[in-house]
Design a protein around this motif. Structure first.
Motif, mmCIF file in Angstrom:
data_model
loop_
_atom_site.group_PDB
_atom_site.id
_atom_site.type_symbol
_atom_site.label_atom_id
_atom_site.label_comp_id
_atom_site.label_asym_id
_atom_site.label_seq_id
_atom_site.Cartn_x
_atom_site.Cartn_y
_atom_site.Cartn_z
ATOM 1 N N TYR A 96 0.842 -1.209 0.000
ATOM 2 C CA TYR A 96 0.000 0.000 0.000
ATOM 3 C C TYR A 96 0.874 1.254 0.000
ATOM 4 C CZ TYR A 96 -3.430 3.432 1.579
ATOM 5 O OH TYR A 96 -4.228 4.536 1.682
ATOM 6 N N GLN A 97 1.933 1.247 0.792
ATOM 7 C CA GLN A 97 2.772 2.435 0.933
ATOM 8 C C GLN A 97 3.574 2.688 -0.352
ATOM 9 O OE1 GLN A 97 2.540 0.000 3.275
ATOM 10 N NE2 GLN A 97 1.069 1.243 4.449
ATOM 11 N N VAL A 98 3.976 1.616 -1.030
ATOM 12 C CA VAL A 98 4.674 1.817 -2.303
ATOM 13 C C VAL A 98 3.775 2.638 -3.215
ATOM 14 C CG1 VAL A 98 5.373 0.670 -4.449
ATOM 15 C CG2 VAL A 98 6.127 -0.239 -2.247
ATOM 16 N N PHE A 99 2.465 2.316 -3.190
ATOM 17 C CA PHE A 99 1.532 3.025 -4.083
ATOM 18 C C PHE A 99 1.213 4.415 -3.587
ATOM 19 C CE2 PHE A 99 0.678 0.537 -7.640
ATOM 20 C CZ PHE A 99 1.279 -0.657 -7.298
ATOM 21 N N SER A 100 1.185 4.593 -2.275
ATOM 22 C CA SER A 100 0.784 5.931 -1.801
ATOM 23 C C SER A 100 1.995 6.859 -1.684
ATOM 24 C CB SER A 100 0.078 5.809 -0.450
ATOM 25 O OG SER A 100 0.897 5.095 0.452
ATOM 26 N N LEU A 101 3.196 6.316 -1.746
ATOM 27 C CA LEU A 101 4.351 7.197 -1.503
ATOM 28 C C LEU A 101 5.361 7.258 -2.645
ATOM 29 C CD1 LEU A 101 5.161 6.528 2.222
ATOM 30 C CD2 LEU A 101 4.663 8.715 1.177
ATOM 31 N N SER A 102 5.606 6.087 -3.274
ATOM 32 C CA SER A 102 6.697 6.080 -4.239
ATOM 33 C C SER A 102 6.181 6.600 -5.582
ATOM 34 C CB SER A 102 7.221 4.650 -4.415
ATOM 35 O OG SER A 102 7.976 4.599 -5.600
ATOM 36 N N GLY A 103 6.841 7.625 -6.107
ATOM 37 C CA GLY A 103 6.379 8.236 -7.362
ATOM 38 C C GLY A 103 6.342 7.210 -8.481
ATOM 39 N N THR A 104 7.451 6.488 -8.618
ATOM 40 C CA THR A 104 7.485 5.543 -9.749
ATOM 41 C C THR A 104 7.474 4.122 -9.204
ATOM 42 O OG1 THR A 104 9.854 5.670 -9.550
ATOM 43 C CG2 THR A 104 8.856 7.039 -11.229
ATOM 44 N N ARG A 105 6.547 3.337 -9.712
ATOM 45 C CA ARG A 105 6.545 1.922 -9.328
ATOM 46 C C ARG A 105 5.924 1.137 -10.464
ATOM 47 N NH1 ARG A 105 2.324 5.455 -7.402
ATOM 48 N NH2 ARG A 105 0.568 4.618 -8.559
ATOM 49 N N LYS A 106 6.295 -0.174 -10.501
ATOM 50 C CA LYS A 106 5.815 -1.020 -11.599
ATOM 51 C C LYS A 106 5.458 -2.387 -11.026
ATOM 52 C CE LYS A 106 7.524 -2.782 -16.133
ATOM 53 N NZ LYS A 106 6.163 -3.186 -16.453
ATOM 54 N N ILE A 107 4.257 -2.826 -11.278
ATOM 55 C CA ILE A 107 3.858 -4.153 -10.794
ATOM 56 C C ILE A 107 4.213 -5.196 -11.843
ATOM 57 C CG2 ILE A 107 1.979 -5.638 -10.077
ATOM 58 C CD1 ILE A 107 0.373 -3.371 -9.202
ATOM 59 N N ILE A 108 4.949 -6.245 -11.406
ATOM 60 C CA ILE A 108 5.216 -7.381 -12.295
ATOM 61 C C ILE A 108 4.829 -8.645 -11.518
ATOM 62 C CG2 ILE A 108 7.037 -6.237 -13.602
ATOM 63 C CD1 ILE A 108 9.099 -7.519 -11.747
ATOM 64 N N GLU A 109 4.798 -9.783 -12.172
ATOM 65 C CA GLU A 109 4.387 -11.008 -11.451
ATOM 66 C C GLU A 109 5.304 -11.256 -10.259
ATOM 67 O OE1 GLU A 109 1.632 -12.579 -11.890
ATOM 68 O OE2 GLU A 109 2.049 -14.023 -10.279
ATOM 69 N N GLU A 110 6.600 -10.906 -10.447
ATOM 70 C CA GLU A 110 7.599 -11.163 -9.392
ATOM 71 C C GLU A 110 7.274 -10.354 -8.133
ATOM 72 O OE1 GLU A 110 9.736 -13.253 -9.239
ATOM 73 O OE2 GLU A 110 11.169 -12.659 -7.704
ATOM 74 N N GLY A 111 6.802 -9.104 -8.336
ATOM 75 C CA GLY A 111 6.536 -8.231 -7.191
ATOM 76 C C GLY A 111 6.326 -6.796 -7.655
ATOM 77 N N VAL A 112 6.844 -5.827 -6.890
ATOM 78 C CA VAL A 112 6.683 -4.413 -7.259
ATOM 79 C C VAL A 112 8.041 -3.718 -7.257
ATOM 80 C CG1 VAL A 112 5.585 -2.223 -6.654
ATOM 81 C CG2 VAL A 112 4.380 -4.374 -6.214
ATOM 82 N N LYS A 113 8.369 -3.125 -8.396
ATOM 83 C CA LYS A 113 9.599 -2.321 -8.505
ATOM 84 C C LYS A 113 9.228 -0.895 -8.132
ATOM 85 C CE LYS A 113 12.033 -4.608 -12.346
ATOM 86 N NZ LYS A 113 12.242 -4.504 -13.817
#
Ligand SMILES: CNc1nc2cc3c(=O)[nH]c(N)nc3c(CCO)c2[nH]1
Length: 376
Positions: A96-113
């Protein structure tokens, strides 16, 4: 971790119980102050324990992983030793925090960059490394790595996101069940129900999460901007599917009224930044209603912030004095207002527990919700 159901309200699905962890007992329904970066902002551990009478607080994987970092936390012997809070701790998994805080992120099957909001460095959270991280932090209750499905979203997005969260959950369970606690006490993993605001997806997700037979279950993907009525409808549906003999944690909720309404639907655990975040801009929750202490009308009101609450901060300081501190932008302003609001939230759930045990919660709740919404 064990859960003992102690009472059920005859007029609603509210229940009172007791969660027992390695660091002590949690009476439910309970509110959990959010202590994101190893501190409940502006509040001493002693105040949390004595004035607020908190029973469990939150920490956060995303923040603690980035700062102070896992090496420091491990050297300290875990978060309990690092911040001196020796009662139960729950950590959210970071998704949740990656989405609410990190400007750039990418969801892949492995996880979240994602890129750190602190120094822009790049990282990858996966179900596996987030389990290892929460092992190192040492929280008593840790959360599965999930995607909090954004609201609103298309049905297909919600469906795909839910299935990915279920695949990640399986990987979390495999990793968690094949590792041990690092500091000599047991930890437990809660899975999280998703499915956005679609009844068939919520049913599917709740059934899948219940089938994992973990020691507690969480409801995610709510309090993300949906209308309160939708939150209640989804919570009611999910609570009817999740097992009664396990605690139910509704993530990120909420206002005092949201909390009472969801207790009536069968929720046992809550967390929200509202009491501390709003405190810093002068919004106070009191037994008489909501006060914006910045308002002119409190300028010469020397009565206690809230005489009914008890606790040092809410009775020792006056409304006029706190208003002055806020306008003067004094550090003490945020400290007083935060302790007061958290004292109110813990008082509210204590009242709820007593009403449930007395069998009078349903009627009390309706009166209380009206009162809590009053703007003074
Ligand atoms: C403020 N609203 C809110 N909704 C949430 C929804 C989720 C969710 O779906 N998953 C996870 N892991 N955390 C969540 C959190 C952080 C709780 O402190 C939420 N917080």
């Amino acid at each position: 971790m064990t859960f003992e159901l102690q009472a059920q309200d005859p007029g609603s699905n509210a229940r009172a119980g007791k969660v027992t962890t390695a660091h002590g007992v949690i009476e439910t329904p309970i509110f959990m102050p959010v202590g994101t970066a190893a501190t409940v902002k502006a509040v001493h551990q002693r105040e949390l324990k004595e004035d607020i009478q908190a029973q469990i607080i939150l920490g956060n994987t995303y923040h603690l992983y980035l700062r102070p970092g896992l090496d420091i936390l491990e050297k300290a012997g875990g978060l309990h030793k690092f911040n001196g809070w020796d009662k139960p701790i729950l950590t959210d998994s970071g998704g949740y925090q990656v989405f609410s805080l990190s400007g750039t992120r990418k969801i892949i099957e492995e996880g979240v960059k994602f890129k750190s909001h602190i120094d822009g460095s790049t990282h990858l959270f996966t179900p596996e490394n987030v389990m290892d991280t929460q092992r190192t932090i040492g929280a008593d209750i840790i959360m599965a790595f999930d995607e909090c499905t954004p609201y609103p979203c298309e049905y297909d997005y919600a469906k795909n996101s839910m299935h990915r969260t279920h695949r990640w959950l399986k990987r979390c369970c495999e990793r968690f069940d094949s590792t041990e606690g690092k500091y000599g006490f047991d930890q437990t993993l809660f899975p999280i129900v998703q499915g956005s605001t679609f009844r068939d997806l919520r049913t599917q997700s709740a059934e899948y999460i219940a089938s994992m037979n973990r020691e507690g279950n969480a409801i995610g993907g709510l309090s993300v901007g949906e209308p309160a009525e939708m939150m209640y409808e989804m919570t009611d549906l999910v609570c009817s599917i999740l097992p009664k003999d396990k605690p139910r944690y509704l993530m990120g909720v909420g206002t005092p009224a949201n909390i009472l309404e969801n207790i009536a639907l069968g929720v046992d655990m809550f967390d929200c930044v509202l009491p501390t975040r709003n405190a810093r801009n002068g919004m106070l929750f009191t037994t008489q209603g909501i006060i914006n202490i910045r308002n002119q009308r409190w300028k010469d009101d020397f009565s206690p912030i809230d005489a009914e609450l008890g606790g040092y901060t809410s009775t020792f300081y006056s409304k006029a004095y706190l208003r002055h501190l806020i306008h003067a932008q004094e550090y003490l302003a945020g400290m007083i207002a935060s302790v007061h609001n958290l004292t109110f939230y813990l008082w509210l759930v204590k009242q709820a527990r007593e009403q449930i045990k007395a069998g009078t919660f349903a009627a009390w709740k309706n009166v209380m919700v009206e009162k809590l919404m009053t703007r003074l």
